[in-house]
Write a protein that holds these residues in place. Structure first.
Motif, PDB file in Angstrom:
ATOM      1  N   ASN A 106      -0.829   3.008 -13.850  1.00 43.39           N
ATOM      2  CA  ASN A 106      -1.721   4.374 -13.825  1.00 43.39           C
ATOM      3  C   ASN A 106      -0.963   5.530 -13.817  1.00 43.39           C
ATOM      4  OD1 ASN A 106      -4.203   3.267 -14.020  1.00 43.39           O
ATOM      5  ND2 ASN A 106      -4.165   2.030 -12.085  1.00 43.39           N
ATOM      6  N   ALA A 107       0.110   5.613 -12.942  1.00 42.05           N
ATOM      7  CA  ALA A 107       1.074   6.718 -12.863  1.00 42.05           C
ATOM      8  C   ALA A 107       1.445   7.143 -14.244  1.00 42.05           C
ATOM      9  CB  ALA A 107       2.142   6.371 -11.782  1.00 42.05           C
ATOM     10  N   MET A 108       1.885   6.161 -15.284  1.00 38.95           N
ATOM     11  CA  MET A 108       2.515   6.553 -16.350  1.00 38.95           C
ATOM     12  C   MET A 108       1.460   7.309 -17.167  1.00 38.95           C
ATOM     13  SD  MET A 108       4.814   3.362 -17.476  1.00 38.95           S
ATOM     14  CE  MET A 108       6.544   3.136 -16.832  1.00 38.95           C
ATOM     15  N   ARG A 109       0.114   7.016 -16.949  1.00 36.49           N
ATOM     16  CA  ARG A 109      -1.186   7.685 -17.617  1.00 36.49           C
ATOM     17  C   ARG A 109      -0.963   9.168 -17.368  1.00 36.49           C
ATOM     18  NH1 ARG A 109      -6.120   5.659 -19.211  1.00 36.49           N
ATOM     19  NH2 ARG A 109      -5.770   3.686 -18.016  1.00 36.49           N
ATOM     20  N   ASN A 110      -0.315   9.371 -16.277  1.00 34.52           N
ATOM     21  CA  ASN A 110      -0.534  10.802 -15.559  1.00 34.52           C
ATOM     22  C   ASN A 110       0.866  11.665 -15.529  1.00 34.52           C
ATOM     23  OD1 ASN A 110      -3.301  10.789 -14.901  1.00 34.52           O
ATOM     24  ND2 ASN A 110      -2.769   9.252 -13.365  1.00 34.52           N
ATOM     25  N   LEU A 168       9.196   4.562 -12.420  1.00 28.56           N
ATOM     26  CA  LEU A 168       7.795   4.122 -12.756  1.00 28.56           C
ATOM     27  C   LEU A 168       8.359   2.891 -13.758  1.00 28.56           C
ATOM     28  CD1 LEU A 168       5.866   7.113 -13.780  1.00 28.56           C
ATOM     29  CD2 LEU A 168       5.889   5.525 -11.872  1.00 28.56           C
ATOM     30  N   ALA A 169       9.380   2.978 -14.493  1.00 28.98           N
ATOM     31  CA  ALA A 169       9.978   1.875 -15.621  1.00 28.98           C
ATOM     32  C   ALA A 169      10.040   0.573 -14.502  1.00 28.98           C
ATOM     33  CB  ALA A 169      11.181   2.358 -16.305  1.00 28.98           C
ATOM     34  N   ARG A 219       0.893  -1.358  -0.023  1.00 25.64           N
ATOM     35  CA  ARG A 219       0.191   0.056   0.138  1.00 25.64           C
ATOM     36  C   ARG A 219       0.831   1.311   0.040  1.00 25.64           C
ATOM     37  NH1 ARG A 219      -3.250  -1.752   5.147  1.00 25.64           N
ATOM     38  NH2 ARG A 219      -1.102  -2.204   5.461  1.00 25.64           N
ATOM     39  N   VAL A 220       1.980   0.986   0.707  1.00 23.85           N
ATOM     40  CA  VAL A 220       2.905   2.496   0.885  1.00 23.85           C
ATOM     41  C   VAL A 220       3.338   2.634  -0.538  1.00 23.85           C
ATOM     42  CG1 VAL A 220       5.123   3.396   1.560  1.00 23.85           C
ATOM     43  CG2 VAL A 220       3.497   2.204   3.249  1.00 23.85           C
ATOM     44  N   ARG A 221       4.062   1.563  -1.110  1.00 24.29           N
ATOM     45  CA  ARG A 221       4.615   1.629  -2.388  1.00 24.29           C
ATOM     46  C   ARG A 221       3.606   1.996  -3.675  1.00 24.29           C
ATOM     47  NH1 ARG A 221       6.537  -4.447  -3.104  1.00 24.29           N
ATOM     48  NH2 ARG A 221       7.175  -3.662  -5.130  1.00 24.29           N
ATOM     49  N   SER A 222       2.446   1.495  -3.579  1.00 24.02           N
ATOM     50  CA  SER A 222       1.467   1.932  -4.289  1.00 24.02           C
ATOM     51  C   SER A 222       1.048   3.549  -4.302  1.00 24.02           C
ATOM     52  CB  SER A 222       0.300   1.147  -4.428  1.00 24.02           C
ATOM     53  OG  SER A 222      -0.711   1.375  -5.351  1.00 24.02           O
ATOM     54  N   ALA A 223       1.077   3.843  -2.913  1.00 22.80           N
ATOM     55  CA  ALA A 223       0.657   5.397  -2.802  1.00 22.80           C
ATOM     56  C   ALA A 223       2.008   6.280  -3.181  1.00 22.80           C
ATOM     57  CB  ALA A 223       0.395   5.651  -1.281  1.00 22.80           C
ATOM     58  N   ALA A 257      -0.137   0.072 -10.117  1.00 21.38           N
ATOM     59  CA  ALA A 257       0.067   1.394  -9.629  1.00 21.38           C
ATOM     60  C   ALA A 257       1.080   2.291 -10.523  1.00 21.38           C
ATOM     61  CB  ALA A 257       0.504   1.595  -8.303  1.00 21.38           C
ATOM     62  N   ALA A 258       2.054   1.603 -11.121  1.00 17.93           N
ATOM     63  CA  ALA A 258       3.044   2.247 -11.995  1.00 17.93           C
ATOM     64  C   ALA A 258       2.538   2.483 -13.272  1.00 17.93           C
ATOM     65  CB  ALA A 258       4.145   0.965 -11.975  1.00 17.93           C
TER      66      ALA A 258
END
Length: 105
Positions: free
Chosen positions: A54-58, A37-38, A14-18, A51-52
């Protein structure tokens, strides 16, 4: 940012994802963040990969060209069907209209 990057290695998923989600909030998104992210898009845990991705989308339209090849390469080896579909969706969004894709937050 360095503290958030450090949290991407926390043992708690959860911490890593956040941390991955939070990294792309700060502009401009740095090459160091793209590298984190890569690395995480290839993590052994599908929740971290999600999570990574989804982060790349942003990452912003200025970085879309940097993350598209990373996602394309990861897509070739991804075994998890939902994660694979998410990658395809993010790739489609970034390749079609990077500005629009990054305004869907």
């Amino acid at each position: 940012i360095p503290d958030l990057i450090g949290l991407t290695q926390d043992p708690d998923v959860r911490v890593r994802s956040a941390a991955l989600t939070a990294l792309v909030v700060f502009r401009p998104v740095s090459d160091d963040v793209i590298a984190v992210l890569a690395r995480n898009v290839r993590d052994g845990d599908s929740r971290i990969r999600t999570a990574a991705i989804n982060a790349m989308r942003n990452v912003g339209p200025e970085n879309a060209g940097k993350v598209v090849p990373i996602l394309r390469e990861a897509l070739n080896t991804e075994k998890n069907s939902p994660t694979k579909r998410l990658m395809e969706s993010v790739l489609e969004s970034l390749e079609k209209d990077p500005v629009k894709a990054n305004s869907k937050n």
